[in-house]
Design a protein around this motif. Structure first.
Motif, PDB file in Angstrom:
ATOM      1  N   PRO A  67       0.836  -1.195  -0.248  1.00  0.00           N
ATOM      2  CA  PRO A  67      -0.056   0.016   0.007  1.00  0.00           C
ATOM      3  C   PRO A  67       0.779   1.219  -0.177  1.00  0.00           C
ATOM      4  CG  PRO A  67      -0.173  -1.167   2.253  1.00  0.00           C
ATOM      5  CD  PRO A  67       0.387  -2.124   1.187  1.00  0.00           C
ATOM      6  N   THR A  68       1.864   1.267   0.765  1.00  0.00           N
ATOM      7  CA  THR A  68       2.893   2.379   0.510  1.00  0.00           C
ATOM      8  C   THR A  68       3.450   2.803  -0.928  1.00  0.00           C
ATOM      9  OG1 THR A  68       4.746   1.167   1.355  1.00  0.00           O
ATOM     10  CG2 THR A  68       3.497   2.282   3.025  1.00  0.00           C
ATOM     11  N   ARG A  69       3.839   1.766  -1.543  1.00  0.00           N
ATOM     12  CA  ARG A  69       3.924   1.778  -2.899  1.00  0.00           C
ATOM     13  C   ARG A  69       2.845   2.534  -3.775  1.00  0.00           C
ATOM     14  NH1 ARG A  69       4.241  -0.077  -7.886  1.00  0.00           N
ATOM     15  NH2 ARG A  69       2.768  -1.673  -7.506  1.00  0.00           N
ATOM     16  N   ILE A  70       1.942   1.984  -3.600  1.00  0.00           N
ATOM     17  CA  ILE A  70       0.731   2.301  -4.439  1.00  0.00           C
ATOM     18  C   ILE A  70       0.281   3.844  -4.091  1.00  0.00           C
ATOM     19  CG2 ILE A  70      -1.628   2.121  -4.813  1.00  0.00           C
ATOM     20  CD1 ILE A  70      -1.531  -0.736  -4.358  1.00  0.00           C
ATOM     21  N   ALA A  71       0.467   4.158  -2.616  1.00  0.00           N
ATOM     22  CA  ALA A  71       0.192   5.620  -2.215  1.00  0.00           C
ATOM     23  C   ALA A  71       1.439   6.450  -3.106  1.00  0.00           C
ATOM     24  CB  ALA A  71       0.550   5.584  -0.743  1.00  0.00           C
ATOM     25  N   GLU A  72       2.542   6.027  -3.084  1.00  0.00           N
ATOM     26  CA  GLU A  72       3.751   6.888  -3.580  1.00  0.00           C
ATOM     27  C   GLU A  72       3.426   7.128  -5.025  1.00  0.00           C
ATOM     28  OE1 GLU A  72       8.508   6.989  -4.447  1.00  0.00           O
ATOM     29  OE2 GLU A  72       7.411   5.385  -3.342  1.00  0.00           O
ATOM     30  N   GLU A  73       2.784   6.259  -5.879  1.00  0.00           N
ATOM     31  CA  GLU A  73       2.637   6.328  -7.216  1.00  0.00           C
ATOM     32  C   GLU A  73       1.242   7.303  -7.244  1.00  0.00           C
ATOM     33  OE1 GLU A  73       2.082   2.821  -9.688  1.00  0.00           O
ATOM     34  OE2 GLU A  73       3.618   1.815  -8.753  1.00  0.00           O
ATOM     35  N   MET A  74       0.389   7.047  -6.269  1.00  0.00           N
ATOM     36  CA  MET A  74      -0.647   7.963  -6.350  1.00  0.00           C
ATOM     37  C   MET A  74      -0.447   9.687  -6.310  1.00  0.00           C
ATOM     38  SD  MET A  74      -3.701   5.844  -4.343  1.00  0.00           S
ATOM     39  CE  MET A  74      -4.331   4.423  -5.088  1.00  0.00           C
ATOM     40  N   LEU A  75       0.384   9.699  -5.409  1.00  0.00           N
ATOM     41  CA  LEU A  75       0.783  10.986  -5.042  1.00  0.00           C
ATOM     42  C   LEU A  75       1.867  11.649  -6.254  1.00  0.00           C
ATOM     43  CD1 LEU A  75       1.581  10.980  -1.408  1.00  0.00           C
ATOM     44  CD2 LEU A  75      -0.377  11.763  -2.346  1.00  0.00           C
ATOM     45  N   ASN A  76       2.600  10.829  -6.957  1.00  0.00           N
ATOM     46  CA  ASN A  76       3.437  11.141  -8.171  1.00  0.00           C
ATOM     47  C   ASN A  76       2.613  11.680  -9.117  1.00  0.00           C
ATOM     48  OD1 ASN A  76       5.820  11.017  -6.756  1.00  0.00           O
ATOM     49  ND2 ASN A  76       6.161   8.839  -7.488  1.00  0.00           N
TER      50      ASN A  76
END
Length: 239
Positions: A67-76
């Motif tokens: 989930p933290t990797r997905i969150a980073e992609e979403m913010l990017n």
């Protein structure tokens, strides 16, 4: 016809009775205002990107991915805030997903659980007004949501920080983007920031609901289905 809201209500009752919410992970996450994040978003469209791996309507949406990797992609991709499903049953969510994301991002994080319509259907042991007051005692912002014009008008008395319109009927699970258009065409609706959700899949959907008067868009399924999460968020943000 199966009433899916009753299934969600029973699942929520089971979680409460079995202590699912009693010992959540303790983390430090500075308070960040979702209302301000939406209001002051310098992107074309404020998008609240949602992390969820399954849903009652779609079944499995995405195999488990950090989930933290997905969150980073979403913010990017330009998301102004994040939403994290915490219901473990129909949504394959987890409280630890929420805490893991919250401590690693610098944007508001919304805990998404299922309480919509439970109050109007008499499926809760408290009232929405009492829940709103309790949330405000803890310094939490309230995003109060409805999926019908009648219920939406009733949200005004709660004085929430944001108003949500869910295009999905949680009993039948049918989605209709006209729900947002119909509600926002009325002249007796409450003022305030409006977040539209459910059924938003493309840039055309965002433009359509923006034209109807929605201020922000909460999108989960379309983003989580995308092979490239960052680019999907960017598509919606720049629509």
């Amino acid at each position: 016809m199966r009433d899916h809201l009753m299934v969600l209500a029973r699942e929520a009752e089971w979680r409460v009775k079995n202590g699912y919410y009693e010992n959540p992970p303790r983390v430090y996450h500075p308070k960040r205002s979702l209302r301000i994040a939406v209001r002051d978003c310098n992107r074309k469209n404020p998008v609240i990107a949602e992390i969820k791996y399954a849903s009652p309507s779609e079944g499995q949406i995405r195999s488990f991915d950090c989930p933290t990797r997905i969150a980073e992609e979403m913010l990017n991709g330009g998301a102004c805030a994040l939403s994290v499903l915490t219901a473990p049953d129909s949504f394959q969510g987890a409280l630890v997903n929420l805490s893991d994301v919250a401590v690693r991002v610098d944007v508001p994080v919304l805990m998404k659980d299922i309480i919509v319509e439970l109050f109007e259907r008499g499926l809760a042991t408290t009232t929405m007004s009492e829940m709103t007051s309790e949330a405000k005692k803890f310094g939490l912002e309230v995003l109060a949501e409805a999926c019908s014009a009648e219920n939406f008008i009733g949200l005004k008395k709660l004085e929430p920080d944001l108003y949500g319109i869910n295009n999905r009927d949680l009993s039948s699970l049918r989605v209709n983007l006209e729900t947002t258009e119909e509600i926002l065409s009325r002249k007796d609706g409450p003022g305030g920031l409006i977040v539209a959700e459910s059924g938003i899949e493309t840039s055309a959907d965002v433009r359509r609901l923006r034209a109807a008067g929605a201020d922000a868009f909460l999108v989960g399924t379309a983003i989580m289905k995308a092979e490239n999460v960052k680019e999907k968020v960017r598509e919606l943000v720049e629509a």
